[in-house]
Design an enzyme around this catalytic site. Structure first.
Site, PDB file in Angstrom:
ATOM      1  N   CYS A   4       0.841  -1.201   0.000  1.00  8.30           N
ATOM      2  CA  CYS A   4       0.000   0.000   0.000  1.00  8.30           C
ATOM      3  C   CYS A   4       0.878   1.253   0.000  1.00  8.30           C
ATOM      4  O   CYS A   4       1.694   1.450   0.912  1.00  8.30           O
ATOM      5  CB  CYS A   4      -0.915  -0.019   1.225  1.00  8.30           C
ATOM      6  SG  CYS A   4      -1.840   1.520   1.417  1.00  8.30           S
ATOM      7  N   CYS A   7       0.468   3.380   3.189  1.00  6.34           N
ATOM      8  CA  CYS A   7       1.137   2.754   4.344  1.00  6.34           C
ATOM      9  C   CYS A   7       2.641   2.995   4.259  1.00  6.34           C
ATOM     10  O   CYS A   7       3.299   3.264   5.277  1.00  6.34           O
ATOM     11  CB  CYS A   7       0.859   1.252   4.388  1.00  6.34           C
ATOM     12  SG  CYS A   7      -0.761   0.825   5.056  1.00  6.34           S
ATOM     13  N   ASP A  30      -0.589  16.400  -2.150  1.00  2.51           N
ATOM     14  CA  ASP A  30      -0.931  15.488  -3.231  1.00  2.51           C
ATOM     15  C   ASP A  30       0.094  15.653  -4.351  1.00  2.51           C
ATOM     16  O   ASP A  30       0.482  16.760  -4.710  1.00  2.51           O
ATOM     17  CB  ASP A  30      -2.345  15.783  -3.748  1.00  2.51           C
ATOM     18  CG  ASP A  30      -2.897  14.654  -4.602  1.00  2.51           C
ATOM     19  OD1 ASP A  30      -3.858  13.998  -4.166  1.00  2.51           O
ATOM     20  OD2 ASP A  30      -2.355  14.420  -5.714  1.00  2.51           O
ATOM     21  N   HIS A  46      -4.209   1.154   8.436  1.00  2.00           N
ATOM     22  CA  HIS A  46      -4.763   0.835   7.113  1.00  2.00           C
ATOM     23  C   HIS A  46      -6.228   0.422   7.206  1.00  2.00           C
ATOM     24  O   HIS A  46      -6.544  -0.682   7.624  1.00  2.00           O
ATOM     25  CB  HIS A  46      -3.962  -0.282   6.434  1.00  2.00           C
ATOM     26  CG  HIS A  46      -4.474  -0.573   5.043  1.00  2.00           C
ATOM     27  ND1 HIS A  46      -3.935  -0.012   3.916  1.00  2.00           N
ATOM     28  CD2 HIS A  46      -5.511  -1.330   4.614  1.00  2.00           C
ATOM     29  CE1 HIS A  46      -4.611  -0.407   2.850  1.00  2.00           C
ATOM     30  NE2 HIS A  46      -5.573  -1.221   3.247  1.00  2.00           N
ATOM     31  N   GLY A  96     -14.849   6.839  -7.208  1.00  2.00           N
ATOM     32  CA  GLY A  96     -13.633   7.262  -7.908  1.00  2.00           C
ATOM     33  C   GLY A  96     -12.359   7.121  -7.101  1.00  2.00           C
ATOM     34  O   GLY A  96     -11.340   7.737  -7.427  1.00  2.00           O
ATOM     35  N   THR A  98      -8.911   5.861  -6.008  1.00  3.68           N
ATOM     36  CA  THR A  98      -7.833   5.174  -6.737  1.00  3.68           C
ATOM     37  C   THR A  98      -6.799   4.545  -5.814  1.00  3.68           C
ATOM     38  O   THR A  98      -6.114   3.607  -6.208  1.00  3.68           O
ATOM     39  CB  THR A  98      -7.114   6.139  -7.705  1.00  3.68           C
ATOM     40  OG1 THR A  98      -6.594   7.245  -6.966  1.00  3.68           O
ATOM     41  CG2 THR A  98      -8.070   6.638  -8.786  1.00  3.68           C
ATOM     42  N   HIS A 103      -8.463   8.026   3.012  1.00  3.81           N
ATOM     43  CA  HIS A 103      -7.858   9.353   3.026  1.00  3.81           C
ATOM     44  C   HIS A 103      -8.893  10.405   2.667  1.00  3.81           C
ATOM     45  O   HIS A 103      -9.909  10.110   2.043  1.00  3.81           O
ATOM     46  CB  HIS A 103      -6.674   9.426   2.051  1.00  3.81           C
ATOM     47  CG  HIS A 103      -7.036   9.104   0.636  1.00  3.81           C
ATOM     48  ND1 HIS A 103      -7.172   7.809   0.180  1.00  3.81           N
ATOM     49  CD2 HIS A 103      -7.305   9.904  -0.416  1.00  3.81           C
ATOM     50  CE1 HIS A 103      -7.505   7.833  -1.096  1.00  3.81           C
ATOM     51  NE2 HIS A 103      -7.602   9.085  -1.485  1.00  3.81           N
ATOM     52  N   HIS A 105      -9.213  14.398   1.003  1.00  3.90           N
ATOM     53  CA  HIS A 105      -8.558  15.485   0.272  1.00  3.90           C
ATOM     54  C   HIS A 105      -8.968  16.803   0.921  1.00  3.90           C
ATOM     55  O   HIS A 105     -10.158  17.025   1.170  1.00  3.90           O
ATOM     56  CB  HIS A 105      -9.025  15.517  -1.185  1.00  3.90           C
ATOM     57  CG  HIS A 105      -8.708  14.278  -1.966  1.00  3.90           C
ATOM     58  ND1 HIS A 105      -7.682  14.235  -2.891  1.00  3.90           N
ATOM     59  CD2 HIS A 105      -9.268  13.044  -1.976  1.00  3.90           C
ATOM     60  CE1 HIS A 105      -7.644  13.017  -3.443  1.00  3.90           C
ATOM     61  NE2 HIS A 105      -8.598  12.281  -2.900  1.00  3.90           N
TER      62      HIS A 105
HETATM   63  P1  AMP Z   1      -8.236   9.067  -4.621  1.00  8.50           P
HETATM   64  O1  AMP Z   1      -8.398   9.100  -6.131  1.00  8.50           O
HETATM   65  O2  AMP Z   1      -9.317   9.746  -3.876  1.00  8.50           O
HETATM   66  O3  AMP Z   1      -7.955   7.652  -4.147  1.00  8.50           O
HETATM   67  O4  AMP Z   1      -6.946   9.944  -4.325  1.00  8.50           O
HETATM   68  C1  AMP Z   1      -5.649   9.464  -4.427  1.00  8.50           C
HETATM   69  C2  AMP Z   1      -4.744  10.653  -4.536  1.00  8.50           C
HETATM   70  O5  AMP Z   1      -3.430  10.245  -4.183  1.00  8.50           O
HETATM   71  C3  AMP Z   1      -4.651  11.268  -5.940  1.00  8.50           C
HETATM   72  O6  AMP Z   1      -5.081  12.629  -5.892  1.00  8.50           O
HETATM   73  C4  AMP Z   1      -3.153  11.131  -6.302  1.00  8.50           C
HETATM   74  O7  AMP Z   1      -2.675  12.239  -7.011  1.00  8.50           O
HETATM   75  C5  AMP Z   1      -2.512  10.990  -4.934  1.00  8.50           C
HETATM   76  N1  AMP Z   1      -1.239  10.262  -4.870  1.00  8.50           N
HETATM   77  C6  AMP Z   1      -0.958   9.055  -5.415  1.00  8.50           C
HETATM   78  N2  AMP Z   1       0.302   8.669  -5.114  1.00  8.50           N
HETATM   79  C7  AMP Z   1       0.819   9.669  -4.357  1.00  8.50           C
HETATM   80  C8  AMP Z   1       2.082   9.882  -3.722  1.00  8.50           C
HETATM   81  N3  AMP Z   1       3.070   8.987  -3.798  1.00  8.50           N
HETATM   82  N4  AMP Z   1       2.266  11.038  -3.037  1.00  8.50           N
HETATM   83  C9  AMP Z   1       1.282  11.956  -2.945  1.00  8.50           C
HETATM   84  N5  AMP Z   1       0.063  11.810  -3.493  1.00  8.50           N
HETATM   85  C10 AMP Z   1      -0.164  10.688  -4.203  1.00  8.50           C
HETATM   86 ZN    ZN Z   2      -2.431   1.306   3.568  1.00 11.52          ZN
END
Ligand code: AMP
Ligand code: ZN
Length: 117
Positions: A4, A7, A30, A46, A96, A98, A103, A105
């Site tokens: 992850c 994590c 982000d 987690h 949505g 990913t 988490h 935003h």
């Molecule tokens: P979500 O689509 O709500 O799951 O948001 C995941 C967010 O994580 C996206 O806005 C990505 O740009 C961000 N993200 C993915 N990998 C990283 C990383 N290594 N460092 C910072 N942000 C990340």
């Molecule tokens: Zn995790």
């Protein structure tokens, strides 16, 4: 969780631009920001998503309390407490999401336009 990405950021195995951190939560920029201020608020434990967290009401109350504390800290540190901001949680496929680690935003630093509701 070994595979992850959040994590791995929470354990400092992977680098990130940290804004605020304590024993239970980590908040960092982000990597692909959607606003001048775009911080991810990430409980270190987690949970895949908010549905998994809500299945344990006591844990949910504790974790969401730490999230509220982090929102207060991060909005003060970034200065978005002055003019307002938006908190978003994407949950699951239809939401949505990913990255399958709970988490939130935090978006601000501009007048946000795209509103679903
Ligand atoms: P979500 O689509 O709500 O799951 O948001 C995941 C967010 O994580 C996206 O806005 C990505 O740009 C961000 N993200 C993915 N990998 C990283 C990383 N290594 N460092 C910072 N942000 C990340
Ligand atoms: Zn995790």
């Amino acid at each position: 969780m070994v595979d992850c990405v959040f994590c791995r950021i929470a354990s400092h195995e992977l680098g990130s631009k940290i804004v605020y951190e304590d024993d239970s939560i980590i908040c960092f920029h982000d990597i692909n920001p959607s606003a001048p201020v775009h911080i991810l608020i990430v409980p270190k434990h987690h949970y895949t998503d908010i549905m998994e967290l809500s299945s344990d009401k006591q844990a949910a109350a504790e974790v969401l309390g730490t999230v509220m504390h982090a929102i207060e800290k991060v909005t003060e540190i970034t200065g978005v407490d002055k003019k307002g901001f938006r908190i978003i949680n994407n949950c699951g496929f239809n939401g949505g999401q990913t990255i399958p680690h709970l988490h939130f935003h935090l978006l601000g630093g501009m007048k946000l336009r795209e509103k679903l509701i």
